[in-house]
Design a protein around this motif. Structure first.
Motif, short mmCIF file in Angstrom:
data_model
loop_
_atom_site.label_atom_id
_atom_site.label_comp_id
_atom_site.label_asym_id
_atom_site.label_seq_id
_atom_site.Cartn_x
_atom_site.Cartn_y
_atom_site.Cartn_z
N ASP A 346 -4.84 14.98 10.80
CA ASP A 346 -4.21 14.17 12.12
C ASP A 346 -4.23 12.77 12.14
O ASP A 346 -3.19 12.01 12.68
N LEU A 347 -5.01 12.02 11.31
CA LEU A 347 -5.00 10.53 11.12
C LEU A 347 -3.64 10.35 10.12
O LEU A 347 -3.23 9.40 10.60
N ALA A 348 -3.55 11.29 9.01
CA ALA A 348 -2.46 11.05 8.39
C ALA A 348 -0.97 11.29 8.98
O ALA A 348 -0.07 10.28 8.65
N SER A 349 -1.05 11.94 9.89
CA SER A 349 0.18 12.42 10.83
C SER A 349 0.27 11.20 11.73
O SER A 349 1.31 10.56 11.97
N LEU A 353 2.30 9.21 7.05
CA LEU A 353 2.17 9.06 5.87
C LEU A 353 2.82 10.59 5.17
O LEU A 353 2.72 11.26 5.88
N PHE A 354 3.50 10.25 3.90
CA PHE A 354 4.18 11.33 3.49
C PHE A 354 4.30 11.06 1.88
O PHE A 354 4.12 9.89 1.55
N SER A 355 4.68 12.13 1.11
CA SER A 355 4.64 12.04 -0.35
C SER A 355 6.36 11.89 -0.60
O SER A 355 7.11 12.26 0.54
N TYR A 356 6.77 11.14 -1.51
CA TYR A 356 8.28 10.95 -1.86
C TYR A 356 8.33 11.11 -3.27
O TYR A 356 7.46 10.85 -4.23
N GLN A 357 9.73 11.15 -3.72
CA GLN A 357 10.04 11.53 -5.20
C GLN A 357 11.19 10.10 -5.10
O GLN A 357 12.01 10.15 -4.60
N MET A 358 11.09 9.37 -6.34
CA MET A 358 12.19 8.42 -6.70
C MET A 358 12.85 9.07 -7.96
O MET A 358 12.42 9.14 -9.13
N ARG A 359 14.08 9.38 -7.73
CA ARG A 359 14.84 10.05 -8.87
C ARG A 359 15.41 9.11 -9.90
O ARG A 359 15.54 7.77 -9.48
N ASP A 370 2.43 17.34 3.69
CA ASP A 370 1.30 18.20 3.58
C ASP A 370 -0.06 17.19 3.25
O ASP A 370 0.44 16.48 2.52
N ILE A 371 -1.05 17.29 3.91
CA ILE A 371 -2.05 16.42 3.50
C ILE A 371 -2.63 16.46 2.39
O ILE A 371 -2.93 15.43 1.93
N HIS A 372 -2.43 17.57 1.48
CA HIS A 372 -3.18 17.77 0.16
C HIS A 372 -2.13 17.01 -0.79
O HIS A 372 -2.68 15.96 -1.38
N GLU A 373 -1.01 17.07 -0.45
CA GLU A 373 0.05 16.33 -1.36
C GLU A 373 0.27 14.81 -0.81
O GLU A 373 0.29 13.80 -1.80
N VAL A 374 -0.20 14.48 0.26
CA VAL A 374 -0.24 13.14 0.68
C VAL A 374 -1.32 12.43 0.32
O VAL A 374 -1.25 11.32 -0.45
N ARG A 375 -2.42 12.85 -0.07
CA ARG A 375 -3.70 12.45 -0.64
C ARG A 375 -3.37 12.49 -2.08
O ARG A 375 -3.68 10.93 -2.56
N GLU A 376 -2.79 13.37 -2.92
CA GLU A 376 -2.62 12.82 -4.17
C GLU A 376 -1.58 11.77 -4.48
O GLU A 376 -1.66 11.28 -5.51
N ALA A 377 -0.69 11.79 -3.60
CA ALA A 377 0.37 10.72 -3.63
C ALA A 377 -0.23 9.32 -3.67
O ALA A 377 0.13 8.55 -4.41
#
Length: 463
Positions: A346-349, A353-359, A370-377
């Motif tokens: 809920d805090l991440a939302s 916060l979000f994860s992203y990819q630079m091509r 997704d909170i797990h992916e956000v944490r790892e990013a």
């Protein structure tokens, strides 16, 4: 009219009443150019190297463009040393003093800081100045070209330490030759000599493998086992390693530490009823500038402000679990445990916060909220000091060095151009061929080799 010293003394008294515990803090006001040098070099007096000049220009450009402003630099120890810019307003430096007290409390409580400060000692500034003096002596005796070549290699390997090991770590125990195999019973000897049986494998020579296990502390290994390194060269490698150990908790606890200091400077100022309204309002404006996200409303940012994220998390933890639970977390965690265990969905939302990819083609794609992916990013740049995980794989009979990139745990390929440059630095110091086994960004195995220390390039080919 009260001075900064007056406000600082009263804030320290309030901090004690609120349960903050820390080593004494020496505060010092310094000019902007001195503060900039501290931020670039990491300490007020450090070994000179051309790479710090590049960092200085980069920091100066950011500062002049309004993208970066340095309020303070604090060095843990006993006492702690805090430098504040004399061009800050009285209100800003009042906030900075409260912020530094929060840092000092964090450092005193956190187990990672405690472990590394116990190993490195609590007098980093004096130790760094002594190392800089030894380097000046080496420059006078051996010349800039030779000394700079050693520093090039040592600073290129600066992140490559093994934080699980001790700072003052002894060399490997002397390996004992393997005992010879027993000849066996007469029947076994006759059986091995029957026609058509494969020839017996060569008996072991007794030479123990070097290293005896994959070695991730590259600075330590080169300092102790480079075949032709002189004592003054080893001293430089060990000096760079010691500073890398000292700075590791700052890197590994940045979000926790800055968030904790921001939480406490906000609370101390809020409860400092002795502050005049004008000072409090100006300090509150500075607080808002420090802990705001990098992007404004209706905008997306590709970087996380550690002050904003850490402050938001600590406020949520104190609100829901209480200050004693927060102090327990402060003691036990680093950023990895802090983010994985305490950044809630809920805090991440709420923070967007979000994860992203630079091509490779320059396109940036949002991947997931997704909170797990956000944490790892958030944590990915912190893994292994932000550097690729490289191990010494073996030293060959001819003393050539083989390194291996642990890409499975690293989760990424290497920038081959940067890897080639680092290999050339290392080869000039190892003075024997150096090979690196790795993968590129597509996951294709690669072997990079410097076959001679004086080669200005490496050969990179598929493994």
């Amino acid at each position: 009219m009260s001075t900064l010293e007056d406000w600082t003394a009263r804030i320290e008294q309030l901090a004690g009443e609120l349960g903050l515990e820390y080593c004494p803090v020496d505060f010092e006001l310094v000019p902007q150019n001195f503060m900039l040098e501290i931020a670039v070099y990491g300490v007020p007096v450090r070994m000179h190297h051309w790479s710090f000049g590049l960092r200085y220009i980069h920091q100066l450009l950011h500062q002049n463009m309004g993208h970066s402003r340095i309020f303070e630099v604090m060095f843990p120890g006993d006492p702690c040393r805090a430098y504040m810019m004399n061009q800050n307003s009285l209100a800003e430096n009042t906030l900075v003093a409260a912020h530094v007290i929060g840092h000092a409390d964090f450092v005193r409580r956190n187990c990672l800081f405690d472990r590394f400060l116990n190993m490195a000692g609590g007098h980093i500034l004096e130790q760094s100045a002594a190392r800089a003096y030894r380097l000046e002596l080496a420059l006078a005796r051996h010349g800039q070209q030779r000394v700079e070549a050693v520093l090039d290699a040592a600073l290129a390997l600066e992140p490559h330490i093994d934080i699980q090991q001790e700072l003052y770590r002894p060399p490997y125990p002397d390996a004992k030759p393997a005992p010879p195999r027993a000849a066996g019973e007469p029947f076994q000897q006759r059986y091995r000599s029957l026609p058509g049986e494969p020839l017996a494998s060569p008996q072991p020579t007794g030479r123990a493998p070097m290293p005896p296990h994959p070695e991730y502390d590259l600075l330590w290994f080169v300092a102790h086992y480079a075949p032709e390194l002189q004592d003054w060269e080893r001293d430089i490698f060990l000096a760079v390693r010691e500073e890398s150990f000292y700075f590791y908790p700052v890197h590994a606890c940045q979000i926790m530490n800055e968030g904790w200091a921001s939480y406490w400077h906000a609370r101390l100022l809020r409860e400092a009823e002795f502050l005049p309204p004008a000072i409090y309002l100006q300090a509150l404006k500075a607080h808002s500038d420090v802990v705001r996200p990098y992007a404004g409303e209706q905008q997306l940012a590709l970087a996380v402000n550690p002050y904003h994220l850490g402050f938001s998390m600590w406020e949520r933890i104190v609100e829901r679990q209480g200050i004693e639970a927060a102090r327990r977390i402060c003691n036990e965690e680093d950023d990895f445990g802090f983010i994985r265990n305490h950044l809630e969905a809920d805090l991440a939302s709420e923070l967007g916060l979000f994860s992203y990819q630079m091509r490779k083609d320059g396109e940036t794609r949002m991947l997931s909220r997704d909170i797990h992916e956000v944490r790892e990013a958030i944590l990915a740049p912190k893994y292994n000091y932000g550097a690729p995980r490289i191990a010494v794989d073996k030293v060959q009979e001819d003393q050539s060095l083989v390194l291996r990139h642990d890409h499975a745990s690293d989760g990424r390929g290497l920038d081959l151009a940067a890897a080639e440059q680092v290999l050339n630095y290392v080869a000039r110091i190892w003075r024997k061929p150096v090979t690196l086994l790795t993968v590129d960004f597509r996951g294709v195995p690669r072997t990079l080799t410097v076959s001679h220390p004086d080669m200005p390039y490496t050969s990179a080919k598929p493994a």
